[in-house]
Scaffold this active site. Sequence first.
Site, mmCIF file in Angstrom:
data_model
loop_
_atom_site.group_PDB
_atom_site.id
_atom_site.type_symbol
_atom_site.label_atom_id
_atom_site.label_comp_id
_atom_site.label_asym_id
_atom_site.label_seq_id
_atom_site.Cartn_x
_atom_site.Cartn_y
_atom_site.Cartn_z
ATOM 1 N N LEU A 187 0.822 -1.216 0.000
ATOM 2 C CA LEU A 187 0.000 0.000 0.000
ATOM 3 C C LEU A 187 0.849 1.257 0.000
ATOM 4 O O LEU A 187 1.836 1.351 0.729
ATOM 5 C CB LEU A 187 -0.910 -0.010 1.238
ATOM 6 C CG LEU A 187 -1.778 1.223 1.506
ATOM 7 C CD1 LEU A 187 -3.126 0.803 2.098
ATOM 8 C CD2 LEU A 187 -1.107 2.230 2.440
ATOM 9 N N LEU A 188 0.450 2.190 -0.830
ATOM 10 C CA LEU A 188 1.068 3.526 -0.850
ATOM 11 C C LEU A 188 0.018 4.516 -0.391
ATOM 12 O O LEU A 188 -1.145 4.402 -0.780
ATOM 13 C CB LEU A 188 1.521 3.823 -2.280
ATOM 14 C CG LEU A 188 1.856 5.242 -2.746
ATOM 15 C CD1 LEU A 188 2.873 5.181 -3.897
ATOM 16 C CD2 LEU A 188 0.649 6.050 -3.192
ATOM 17 N N ASN A 189 0.418 5.471 0.490
ATOM 18 C CA ASN A 189 -0.466 6.624 0.691
ATOM 19 C C ASN A 189 0.301 7.922 0.519
ATOM 20 O O ASN A 189 0.871 8.095 -0.578
ATOM 21 C CB ASN A 189 -1.354 6.503 1.936
ATOM 22 C CG ASN A 189 -0.675 6.330 3.258
ATOM 23 O OD1 ASN A 189 0.099 5.408 3.461
ATOM 24 N ND2 ASN A 189 -0.977 7.190 4.195
ATOM 25 N N ASP A 190 0.343 8.804 1.488
ATOM 26 C CA ASP A 190 0.789 10.186 1.252
ATOM 27 C C ASP A 190 2.149 10.328 0.571
ATOM 28 O O ASP A 190 3.097 9.615 0.918
ATOM 29 C CB ASP A 190 0.927 10.932 2.581
ATOM 30 C CG ASP A 190 -0.251 10.755 3.501
ATOM 31 O OD1 ASP A 190 -1.248 10.142 3.093
ATOM 32 O OD2 ASP A 190 -0.159 11.223 4.646
ATOM 33 N N GLN A 217 4.526 7.253 1.909
ATOM 34 C CA GLN A 217 4.088 6.348 2.967
ATOM 35 C C GLN A 217 3.902 4.971 2.352
ATOM 36 O O GLN A 217 3.096 4.794 1.447
ATOM 37 C CB GLN A 217 2.756 6.845 3.558
ATOM 38 C CG GLN A 217 2.894 8.085 4.407
ATOM 39 C CD GLN A 217 3.574 7.780 5.728
ATOM 40 O OE1 GLN A 217 2.958 7.218 6.623
ATOM 41 N NE2 GLN A 217 4.834 8.146 5.873
ATOM 42 N N TYR A 222 5.596 8.266 10.036
ATOM 43 C CA TYR A 222 4.454 8.909 9.381
ATOM 44 C C TYR A 222 4.911 10.112 8.545
ATOM 45 O O TYR A 222 6.088 10.447 8.494
ATOM 46 C CB TYR A 222 3.411 9.302 10.433
ATOM 47 C CG TYR A 222 2.444 8.174 10.765
ATOM 48 C CD1 TYR A 222 2.656 6.861 10.338
ATOM 49 C CD2 TYR A 222 1.290 8.431 11.504
ATOM 50 C CE1 TYR A 222 1.749 5.849 10.632
ATOM 51 C CE2 TYR A 222 0.377 7.424 11.808
ATOM 52 C CZ TYR A 222 0.613 6.132 11.371
ATOM 53 O OH TYR A 222 -0.290 5.142 11.666
ATOM 54 N N SER A 223 3.934 10.774 7.942
ATOM 55 C CA SER A 223 4.233 11.771 6.902
ATOM 56 C C SER A 223 5.075 12.941 7.369
ATOM 57 O O SER A 223 5.068 13.298 8.547
ATOM 58 C CB SER A 223 2.928 12.291 6.312
ATOM 59 O OG SER A 223 2.369 11.286 5.509
ATOM 60 N N ASP A 257 2.626 15.272 10.781
ATOM 61 C CA ASP A 257 2.839 15.661 9.378
ATOM 62 C C ASP A 257 3.560 17.008 9.228
ATOM 63 O O ASP A 257 3.045 17.949 8.621
ATOM 64 C CB ASP A 257 1.501 15.688 8.606
ATOM 65 C CG ASP A 257 0.688 14.411 8.799
ATOM 66 O OD1 ASP A 257 1.304 13.361 9.069
ATOM 67 O OD2 ASP A 257 -0.549 14.463 8.690
ATOM 68 N N GLU A 298 -5.122 17.117 8.938
ATOM 69 C CA GLU A 298 -3.914 16.380 8.594
ATOM 70 C C GLU A 298 -3.145 17.096 7.484
ATOM 71 O O GLU A 298 -3.701 17.905 6.736
ATOM 72 C CB GLU A 298 -4.280 14.968 8.096
ATOM 73 C CG GLU A 298 -4.881 14.063 9.159
ATOM 74 C CD GLU A 298 -5.046 12.612 8.700
ATOM 75 O OE1 GLU A 298 -5.520 12.391 7.577
ATOM 76 O OE2 GLU A 298 -4.675 11.711 9.466
#
Length: 478
Positions: A39-42, A58, A101-102, A161, A219
């Site tokens: 999984l990829l997010n930000d 991420q 985290y980001s 973030d 966020e």
Amino acid sequence: MNQDQELRQKAINRVEEYRDIVNLDPYRLHYHIMPPVGLLNDPNGFIQWKGVYHLFYQWMPFKTGHGAKLWGHYSSTDLVNWRHEEIALTPSDWFDKNGCYSGSAIAENDVLHLFYTGNVRDGEGNRETYQCLAVSKDGISFEKQGVVARLPKGYTAHFRDPKVWKKSGSWYMVLGAQTEKLEGRAVLFQSDNLKDWQFLGDITGSNTDQLGEFGYMWECPDMFELDGKDVLIVCPQGLEAEEMLYQNVYQSGYFVGELNEQKPGFTHGDFEELDRGFDFYAPQTTKDESGRRILVAWMGVPDQDEQSQPTIQHQWVHCMTLPRELHLQNDKIVQKPVAELRTLRQNEKRAAISLNQGTEKLDIVQPDKTELFISPQLIEDSFEISFRGAARLIYNKADGIITLERNSYVDERTEARHCRLHELRDLNIFLDASAIEIFVNGGEEVFTARYFPYPGNNDVWISARKEIIVNVTSWTVA
Ligand code: FRU
């Protein structure tokens, strides 16, 4: 092997193990950034440094769900061809053990600095948050420096973030936060040396002087100067849907105004959404060496039913948007795909389509990698474009509404997003195997979405209820 080495090796093994399965997915993207597996997010730490663009992200390589994130890393010299680099950060220390985290990147004195949030769960599962620093001399391997800022009083551990920038010889960091009263906020820190950070206070947020109730958590803030104004991008959670607005689970948008760092505060106008589509969140910008402000966002939204996306069967999920250049026009952000993307254009075809109550199939050879530029010359009533039976773009001139519909990946039902236009001048549309990005009127409005056409359905139709004349240019994105 220590924890860091173990996680790296495990991730490398996963990429190897699933390479063929990911590659065989018909929904695998041709020119959008996606994870090698998992999984990829930000987008994180977006920067151009010594000529090279770095885009971290991420990453959860071990499953197609969320968890203790690593920072994956892509690099590029042209924003078009990306190379997957070695992992930048692993959640292997006490201050980031449940996720790196980001965060963001800056360069100073020939050293690349990454600021990120260390997500930690204590023995009872309670959340802790630490703002952390890692540095690198080569832009590839990073040395963690540990915690540089801690949670101030009055906020919950939803405090994360960091986005860092320099102004008048001083460093600033904006973070997304939640007060103990469960109000979303953007907060500011200051530093002279990048290591010692002082908390300055809130700059804006839910239930402040300038806003009423506006979400329980904010966020991924980003603060930057654009065409002479200060812009705060932020992702508020907890806004109620209003007519055509705030249709996704969480929002992503911006305020234009003026930041006062001395007496911390941000005077600003109304919140504007950045995107009108289904899948857009956690955008991050950077100013590149040519002075452009470039944005990349996650083409996804947290807490949507991502396990229903068909790519899960091929062991990956989510992707990034194309990089977009930002400008302000009358206090509104306009987004254009970066000019470098034009180098991918091949096999140009032009057509003048004139229809009266009719339908015509566009002559497109590879609709899973196509760019379209469409300029209407005459629209009597309305027209629509249907993409491979899986999405439709509909413009209705009388009510001035443009609509993107798609078949839901959860239950196949049609779902729609809309926005109002004064007029329709042009459409620049990017089609990838399972992504669509539609730039309306030179990027005044953008619709970003994942979509999953049945493999084999390659037809793109244009149809009109009354008379239309439109010029269509198409290219294969190669
Ligand atoms: C936004 C977000 C961030 C957090 C990261 C964790 O999508 O929830 O607030 O840092 O994702 O992956």
